[in-house]
Structure formats: structure tokens, C-alpha cells
Design a protein around this motif. Structure first.
Motif, PDB file in Angstrom:
ATOM      1  N   PRO A 126      32.498  88.559  26.393  1.00 66.31           N
ATOM      2  CA  PRO A 126      32.283  89.852  27.034  1.00 66.31           C
ATOM      3  C   PRO A 126      33.463  90.280  27.906  1.00 66.31           C
ATOM      4  CG  PRO A 126      30.343  88.456  27.235  1.00 66.31           C
ATOM      5  CD  PRO A 126      31.448  87.588  26.730  1.00 66.31           C
ATOM      6  N   GLY A 127      33.713  91.580  27.915  1.00 67.43           N
ATOM      7  CA  GLY A 127      34.788  92.133  28.722  1.00 67.43           C
ATOM      8  C   GLY A 127      35.630  93.103  27.916  1.00 67.43           C
ATOM      9  N   GLU A 128      36.763  93.506  28.503  1.00 65.29           N
ATOM     10  CA  GLU A 128      37.599  94.526  27.873  1.00 65.29           C
ATOM     11  C   GLU A 128      38.701  93.914  27.015  1.00 65.29           C
ATOM     12  OE1 GLU A 128      39.290  98.598  29.529  1.00 65.29           O
ATOM     13  OE2 GLU A 128      40.724  96.983  29.935  1.00 65.29           O
ATOM     14  N   TYR A 129      38.889  94.522  25.841  1.00 65.20           N
ATOM     15  CA  TYR A 129      39.972  94.159  24.929  1.00 65.20           C
ATOM     16  C   TYR A 129      40.940  95.329  24.848  1.00 65.20           C
ATOM     17  CZ  TYR A 129      37.070  90.257  23.404  1.00 65.20           C
ATOM     18  OH  TYR A 129      36.309  89.106  23.372  1.00 65.20           O
ATOM     19  N   THR A 130      42.232  95.009  24.783  1.00 64.44           N
ATOM     20  CA  THR A 130      43.279  96.029  24.663  1.00 64.44           C
ATOM     21  C   THR A 130      44.057  95.791  23.381  1.00 64.44           C
ATOM     22  OG1 THR A 130      43.498  96.161  27.073  1.00 64.44           O
ATOM     23  CG2 THR A 130      45.293  97.072  25.756  1.00 64.44           C
ATOM     24  N   VAL A 131      44.264  96.851  22.601  1.00 59.29           N
ATOM     25  CA  VAL A 131      45.010  96.764  21.340  1.00 59.29           C
ATOM     26  C   VAL A 131      46.257  97.643  21.450  1.00 59.29           C
ATOM     27  CG1 VAL A 131      44.942  97.081  18.839  1.00 59.29           C
ATOM     28  CG2 VAL A 131      42.845  96.436  20.076  1.00 59.29           C
TER      29      VAL A 131
END
Length: 208
Positions: A126-131
Motif C-alpha cells: 500500500p502507498g503511492e507509486y510514481t512512474v
């Protein structure tokens, strides 16, 4: 990156690399087509639980420029071509433009025109992913000239379980070598669903 006998080049078997590239593209297109035809047909259990999300970064066919994919997870782990596994993330395909898409079979040159990199998230963190997409190197055109033209990059995020769902699909333009752009940032909730999605810029490459 284009220099001869670079460690990144030594790892590549062009024949198997091209076959893997084509297989990934076929599977992704099949999932998208199946979802478009009948979303209800994709029930839990229909797709093997080998990935939770599939991230694809592609740029125009036959474009010789080398675009790299960078993905950061909630624990600040980074996956990129020199760190193909980080946390639950795996870079399954590192495409270098035309550099690793050409091979000779029976004296005939065969070129795989597809430019695409693939990252899989093989679990729920869980949490934020950056692409991010990064214009790593300028490739030569058909005349052997490195023009360094802008490249439009397409980024897709596909949630695979329990059913196929397109989380994000969009484009970013990289004007020149060295440019980096955030394509998408998305939050994964504890139950595996996707929360907030945004495109706010976040630099990843300079951290390395």
C-alpha cells in the motif's frame, strides 16, 4: 549506452529479447481487447496471480532513441535498468530503441519495430507509486545520424487482479536527451484497489 561491449549490451541475446518483447506486447494487447469486448468475462481466477499490476512504457515503432522507465514504490525503492528488481517491482523488459531489436537470420536482417518496456508489481504494498520516463540516449536514424528529436511516450497502468482494469493511460513528451517526466502517480490501497491518481512532477533519476 551505445558504446560497444557495454555490460548492458553483453547481457542481451537479440533473438530471445525480440521474442520476449513480442510476447509481452501480445499478452498486453490481448488483455486490453478482452476487457473491451466483455469486462464481465474477466473474473477472479481467470488470470494467473503472477502480477497485480502491469506498467508499460512505449514510444513510436522504429524510433531509435533509448527511453528508460523508472518506478518508485511507497518504500522509496526504485526499479530501473540497473536495478531490475526492487521491493515487489520487476523490470521485465528493458528496451533500448533499435539497439537490441535487430538480429540476422540466414543472412537476413530482422528488426522488431516495437519499443516497449514493462514493469510488473507482483504484490500489494500500500502507498503511492510514481512512474517516470527518462530520455536516456539519442539513437541514430536510418542514415546513421543522431538527430535527437522529441519523443512522445505512452504510459499505461493495468490492474490485473481480480479482473483486468485500466488504471491509467496517457502520454508525456520528452524534448531532448536527459529529460525526465512523471507520467503518473497512483495510490494502492491495502485491499489492492487504486486510490488517488495524479500527474504531479517528481524527480527520480537525479536520486541515482
Amino acid at each position: 549506452m551505445r558504446r560497444s561491449r557495454h555490460p548492458r549490451e553483453a547481457e542481451v541475446d537479440p533473438f530471445y529479447d525480440m521474442l520476449f518483447n513480442m510476447l509481452i506486447a501480445f499478452v498486453f494487447c490481448f488483455l486490453i481487447a478482452l476487457l473491451a469486448m466483455n469486462p464481465k468475462a474477466l473474473k477472479a481466477g481467470d488470470i494467473p496471480a503472477k502480477a497485480e499490476f502491469i506498467i508499460t512504457v512505449s514510444w513510436p515503432d522504429m524510433d531509435a532513441n533509448d527511453i528508460d522507465t523508472w518506478v518508485q514504490d511507497p518504500a522509496s525503492n526504485l526499479v530501473w535498468f540497473r536495478a531490475r528488481e526492487a521491493g515487489l517491482m520487476h523490470l521485465d523488459r528493458d528496451d533500448r530503441g533499435l539497439a537490441n531489436d535487430t538480429l540476422v537470420i540466414n543472412g537476413q536482417k530482422v528488426v522488431n519495430p516495437l519499443n516497449q518496456e514493462v514493469v510488473t508489481l507482483r504484490g500489494i504494498a500500500p502507498g503511492e507509486y510514481t512512474v517516470n520516463a527518462h530520455y536516456y540516449e539519442v539513437g541514430p536514424d536510418a542514415d546513421g545520424i543522431k538527430t535527437g528529436q522529441p519523443v512522445e511516450v505512452t504510459v499505461s497502468v493495468l490492474k490485473v487482479n481480480p479482473r483486468a482494469e485500466v488504471v491509467f493511460h496517457g502520454q508525456v513528451k520528452l524534448a531532448r536527451k536527459g529529460d525526465e517526466a512523471t507520467a503518473v502517480r497512483f495510490a494502492v490501497l491495502p485491499d489492492g484497489s487504486v486510490g488517488a491518481i495524479n500527474t504531479l512532477a517528481k524527480t527520480l533519476v537525479e536520486r541515482r
